[in-house]
Design a protein around this motif. Structure first.
Motif, PDB file in Angstrom:
ATOM      1  N   PRO A 193      -7.607   6.089   4.888  1.00  0.00           N
ATOM      2  CA  PRO A 193      -8.386   5.493   3.808  1.00  0.00           C
ATOM      3  C   PRO A 193      -7.629   5.446   2.495  1.00  0.00           C
ATOM      4  O   PRO A 193      -6.764   6.273   2.209  1.00  0.00           O
ATOM      5  CB  PRO A 193      -9.613   6.418   3.707  1.00  0.00           C
ATOM      6  N   ILE A 194      -7.964   4.447   1.716  1.00  0.00           N
ATOM      7  CA  ILE A 194      -7.331   4.265   0.413  1.00  0.00           C
ATOM      8  C   ILE A 194      -8.174   4.958  -0.649  1.00  0.00           C
ATOM      9  O   ILE A 194      -9.397   4.819  -0.679  1.00  0.00           O
ATOM     10  CB  ILE A 194      -7.217   2.771   0.088  1.00  0.00           C
ATOM     11  N   ASN A 195      -7.553   5.713  -1.505  1.00  0.00           N
ATOM     12  CA  ASN A 195      -8.213   6.306  -2.660  1.00  0.00           C
ATOM     13  C   ASN A 195      -8.309   5.243  -3.742  1.00  0.00           C
ATOM     14  O   ASN A 195      -7.322   4.859  -4.347  1.00  0.00           O
ATOM     15  CB  ASN A 195      -7.405   7.518  -3.157  1.00  0.00           C
ATOM     16  N   LYS A 196      -9.521   4.724  -3.939  1.00  0.00           N
ATOM     17  CA  LYS A 196      -9.680   3.575  -4.836  1.00  0.00           C
ATOM     18  C   LYS A 196      -9.243   3.877  -6.267  1.00  0.00           C
ATOM     19  O   LYS A 196      -8.800   2.987  -6.982  1.00  0.00           O
ATOM     20  CB  LYS A 196     -11.135   3.112  -4.822  1.00  0.00           C
ATOM     21  N   SER A 197      -9.358   5.127  -6.683  1.00  0.00           N
ATOM     22  CA  SER A 197      -9.043   5.445  -8.071  1.00  0.00           C
ATOM     23  C   SER A 197      -7.548   5.448  -8.342  1.00  0.00           C
ATOM     24  O   SER A 197      -7.129   5.260  -9.474  1.00  0.00           O
ATOM     25  CB  SER A 197      -9.638   6.809  -8.445  1.00  0.00           C
ATOM     26  N   THR A 198      -6.730   5.654  -7.305  1.00  0.00           N
ATOM     27  CA  THR A 198      -5.296   5.802  -7.553  1.00  0.00           C
ATOM     28  C   THR A 198      -4.427   4.843  -6.752  1.00  0.00           C
ATOM     29  O   THR A 198      -3.248   4.727  -7.030  1.00  0.00           O
ATOM     30  CB  THR A 198      -4.843   7.243  -7.228  1.00  0.00           C
ATOM     31  N   GLN A 199      -4.991   4.161  -5.746  1.00  0.00           N
ATOM     32  CA  GLN A 199      -4.149   3.405  -4.839  1.00  0.00           C
ATOM     33  C   GLN A 199      -4.592   1.959  -4.670  1.00  0.00           C
ATOM     34  O   GLN A 199      -4.577   1.418  -3.587  1.00  0.00           O
ATOM     35  CB  GLN A 199      -4.082   4.094  -3.475  1.00  0.00           C
ATOM     36  N   GLN A 200      -5.009   1.344  -5.782  1.00  0.00           N
ATOM     37  CA  GLN A 200      -5.442  -0.039  -5.711  1.00  0.00           C
ATOM     38  C   GLN A 200      -4.285  -1.019  -5.811  1.00  0.00           C
ATOM     39  O   GLN A 200      -4.446  -2.185  -5.486  1.00  0.00           O
ATOM     40  CB  GLN A 200      -6.455  -0.342  -6.825  1.00  0.00           C
ATOM     41  N   HIS A 201      -3.122  -0.571  -6.232  1.00  0.00           N
ATOM     42  CA  HIS A 201      -1.991  -1.483  -6.413  1.00  0.00           C
ATOM     43  C   HIS A 201      -0.908  -1.180  -5.380  1.00  0.00           C
ATOM     44  O   HIS A 201      -0.554  -0.025  -5.147  1.00  0.00           O
ATOM     45  CB  HIS A 201      -1.392  -1.354  -7.815  1.00  0.00           C
ATOM     46  N   PHE A 202      -0.402  -2.260  -4.794  1.00  0.00           N
ATOM     47  CA  PHE A 202       0.663  -2.157  -3.794  1.00  0.00           C
ATOM     48  C   PHE A 202       1.762  -3.155  -4.128  1.00  0.00           C
ATOM     49  O   PHE A 202       1.540  -4.150  -4.822  1.00  0.00           O
ATOM     50  CB  PHE A 202       0.104  -2.428  -2.386  1.00  0.00           C
ATOM     51  N   ASP A 203       2.934  -2.881  -3.643  1.00  0.00           N
ATOM     52  CA  ASP A 203       4.020  -3.851  -3.800  1.00  0.00           C
ATOM     53  C   ASP A 203       3.830  -5.043  -2.867  1.00  0.00           C
ATOM     54  O   ASP A 203       4.225  -6.168  -3.199  1.00  0.00           O
ATOM     55  CB  ASP A 203       5.376  -3.190  -3.512  1.00  0.00           C
ATOM     56  N   ALA A 204       3.243  -4.790  -1.697  1.00  0.00           N
ATOM     57  CA  ALA A 204       3.015  -5.866  -0.731  1.00  0.00           C
ATOM     58  C   ALA A 204       1.817  -5.523   0.142  1.00  0.00           C
ATOM     59  O   ALA A 204       1.662  -4.378   0.572  1.00  0.00           O
ATOM     60  CB  ALA A 204       4.246  -6.084   0.141  1.00  0.00           C
ATOM     61  N   ILE A 205       0.989  -6.530   0.387  1.00  0.00           N
ATOM     62  CA  ILE A 205      -0.122  -6.413   1.321  1.00  0.00           C
ATOM     63  C   ILE A 205       0.186  -7.306   2.514  1.00  0.00           C
ATOM     64  O   ILE A 205       0.504  -8.489   2.351  1.00  0.00           O
ATOM     65  CB  ILE A 205      -1.458  -6.814   0.667  1.00  0.00           C
ATOM     66  N   ILE A 206       0.094  -6.740   3.696  1.00  0.00           N
ATOM     67  CA  ILE A 206       0.385  -7.463   4.935  1.00  0.00           C
ATOM     68  C   ILE A 206      -0.926  -7.645   5.673  1.00  0.00           C
ATOM     69  O   ILE A 206      -1.603  -6.658   6.001  1.00  0.00           O
ATOM     70  CB  ILE A 206       1.394  -6.686   5.799  1.00  0.00           C
ATOM     71  N   ILE A 207      -1.299  -8.885   5.927  1.00  0.00           N
ATOM     72  CA  ILE A 207      -2.533  -9.168   6.646  1.00  0.00           C
ATOM     73  C   ILE A 207      -2.206  -9.211   8.132  1.00  0.00           C
ATOM     74  O   ILE A 207      -1.533 -10.121   8.613  1.00  0.00           O
ATOM     75  CB  ILE A 207      -3.168 -10.483   6.179  1.00  0.00           C
ATOM     76  N   GLY A 208      -2.661  -8.195   8.848  1.00  0.00           N
ATOM     77  CA  GLY A 208      -2.363  -8.056  10.269  1.00  0.00           C
ATOM     78  C   GLY A 208      -1.584  -6.785  10.535  1.00  0.00           C
ATOM     79  O   GLY A 208      -0.660  -6.432   9.780  1.00  0.00           O
ATOM     80  N   ALA A 209      -1.956  -6.090  11.607  1.00  0.00           N
ATOM     81  CA  ALA A 209      -1.264  -4.856  12.002  1.00  0.00           C
ATOM     82  C   ALA A 209      -0.918  -4.905  13.478  1.00  0.00           C
ATOM     83  O   ALA A 209      -1.011  -3.901  14.184  1.00  0.00           O
ATOM     84  CB  ALA A 209      -2.107  -3.625  11.670  1.00  0.00           C
ATOM     85  N   GLY A 210      -0.536  -6.092  13.947  1.00  0.00           N
ATOM     86  CA  GLY A 210       0.035  -6.206  15.278  1.00  0.00           C
ATOM     87  C   GLY A 210       1.488  -5.800  15.248  1.00  0.00           C
ATOM     88  O   GLY A 210       1.980  -5.231  14.254  1.00  0.00           O
ATOM     89  N   ILE A 211       2.225  -6.105  16.297  1.00  0.00           N
ATOM     90  CA  ILE A 211       3.626  -5.687  16.378  1.00  0.00           C
ATOM     91  C   ILE A 211       4.445  -6.275  15.237  1.00  0.00           C
ATOM     92  O   ILE A 211       5.313  -5.605  14.676  1.00  0.00           O
ATOM     93  CB  ILE A 211       4.230  -6.065  17.759  1.00  0.00           C
ATOM     94  N   ILE A 212       4.164  -7.517  14.832  1.00  0.00           N
ATOM     95  CA  ILE A 212       4.932  -8.144  13.758  1.00  0.00           C
ATOM     96  C   ILE A 212       4.532  -7.579  12.403  1.00  0.00           C
ATOM     97  O   ILE A 212       5.387  -7.237  11.577  1.00  0.00           O
ATOM     98  CB  ILE A 212       4.748  -9.678  13.789  1.00  0.00           C
TER      99      ILE A 212
END
Length: 442
Positions: A4-23
């Motif tokens: 789970p993401i801690n909404k108060s501290t981890q709302q920003h990412f360098d990259a969001i990847i849509i999909g968690a298959g092998i690729i």
């Protein structure tokens, strides 16, 4: 496993990847190794749970172009050194690569493999030509009669030899299969998590947000907003729906669609242990391929002959039950293996492929700054996942640093062979490869 993401501290990412298959999981690892803080979002409960879990996970070096063959052959070295590539433990253990090789029949339909062997000569990949006697010696349960053109069981003459014979075959030693594709994906997840990546499951993206003409993040269906200057579409059969969220397809010459496929599992013939004695086999004369499966079974896929209807579907609404196609594929292999037992009850997999018109993937930027695509991969890119990890990471970093990949394509050097690959061959705006088979074998 959902972290789970801690909404108060981890709302920003360098990259969001849509999909968690092998690729998608592979790209997370590649970007994490570039120092990027990544988040994979997937609608399903675990990594590799969707179309990846239904993958035949075949590793083979032959394709219709030099570049794609060079990458595919390179993948054998990655899977042979899987633990070294991961550099991370997994409480479930590492997936196993069965390097049993690939046997391809020489047929009129594949020009007796002359173009394929020429490409492998160019890239220095090994192969062994087999005459008819050697072909049978390697696979004694096979016969060498020809049955082309493909028919359906209800067609007149189905199962009857045409009076010709196949021309033997070619054996490719640098190939095989991965027995548990979902575990391989979990391995990549754990390796990425060691470097700080996060994975969020049972979660859907409702919108991809833009500001001043570039990506700024995503909005989830529960209303949460997650910020990132980079979004990567690795959504498999849902890739077209994700692209539609940002109208990415508007300037794309190559697009993707979801194709329904069935894979049959049948027992090995009596007296022959296909799991121990078999290998990956591809046969364009009977339009089927197969590989060993756990429990001394044979997995059977289709090479999409013209007489079979292609089922383009909505990935959120399609028939997940077996149809008569299961029996069709089993009977086609029974032409080559005439002692093949065909059970009354269908077993195997019904899944979707995400495919382009030429069955080659799109690994590319888009016209929207910050939006990238690793799509059209299903059915033939499982093998390349560890290379895609590094390839997409290099492409994304180069583009974010200002390189215009459309005009000045990123060059990726293969680690083991040293061969440079122009990543423009995977462009969304490439010309369709006229030499592609237009099937799962690409």
């Amino acid at each position: 496993m959902n972290h789970p993401i801690n909404k108060s501290t981890q709302q920003h990412f360098d990259a969001i990847i849509i999909g968690a298959g092998i690729i998608g999981a592979a790209i997370a690892l590649g970007l994490a190794r570039k120092g990027k803080k990544t988040l994979n979002i997937d609608a399903l409960p675990a990594a590799g749970y969707g179309s990846t879990s239904g993958s035949c996970a075949i590793i083979r070096p032959y394709y219709s172009t030099v570049e794609t063959s060079a990458i595919a052959h390179e993948s054998h070295s990655y899977w042979s050194n899987w633990a070294e590539f991961l550099q991370a433990d997994d409480e479930r253990g590492h997936s196993k690569y069965h390097a049993v090789g690939c046997l391809v029949s020489k047929t009129e339909n594949n020009q007796y493999l002359r173009p394929t062997m020429a490409i492998l000569d160019t890239i220095g990949a090994p192969y062994e030509e087999l005459d008819q006697a050697q072909y049978i010696a390697r696979m004694p349960i096979f016969n060498i009669d020809s049955y082309t053109p493909a028919k359906r069981p209800d067609d007149e003459g189905f199962g009857e030899a045409n009076g010709k014979q196949i021309g033997g075959g070619v054996f490719f030693p640098d190939g095989g299969y991965v027995s548990d594709p979902q575990l391989a994906t979990h391995n990549l997840q754990r390796a990425a998590e060691v470097l700080g990546s996060s994975f969020k499951f049972n979660t859907k993206v409702a919108a991809i947000r833009q500001q001043a003409g570039r990506i700024i993040g995503v909005t989830l269906t529960n209303g949460d907003q997650l910020d990132a200057p980079i979004v990567v579409n690795a959504a498999g059969p849902h890739s077209a729906k994700i692209n539609a969220m940002v109208d990415a397809q508007q300037d794309m010459k190559i697009t993707t669609r979801a194709l329904r496929h069935e894979v049959a599992h049948v027992p090995s013939p009596e007296g022959f242990n296909f799991e121990q004695q078999g290998c990956v086999c591809s046969d364009s004369d009977i339009h089927a391929y197969c590989r060993p499966e756990t429990g001394n079974h044979i997995l059977i896929g289709s090479e999409d002959p013209d007489c079979d209807d292609q089922q383009w579907v909505d990935p959120d609404d399609y028939n997940k039950d077996f149809t008569d196609q299961w029996r069709v594929q089993a009977l086609r292999l029974a032409q080559r293996i005439q002692t093949l037992p065909i059970p009354n009850q269908a077993k195997g997999v019904v899944e979707l492929y995400d495919v382009t018109p030429d069955w080659a993937p799109i690994y590319d930027k888009s016209s929207i700054p910050g939006y990238y695509m690793a799509i059209g991969t299903s059915g033939n890119q499982f093998k390349n996942a560890p290379i895609v990890s590094e390839m997409m990471a290099q492409l994304i970093v180069a583009c974010e640093q200002g390189q215009d990949h459309d005009q000045d394509p990123v060059i990726f050097n293969l680690k083991y062979s040293g061969r440079p690959i122009n990543l423009g061959v995977f462009s969304r705006n490439r010309k369709i490869n006229p030499n592609s088979t237009g099937t799962v074998l690409g």
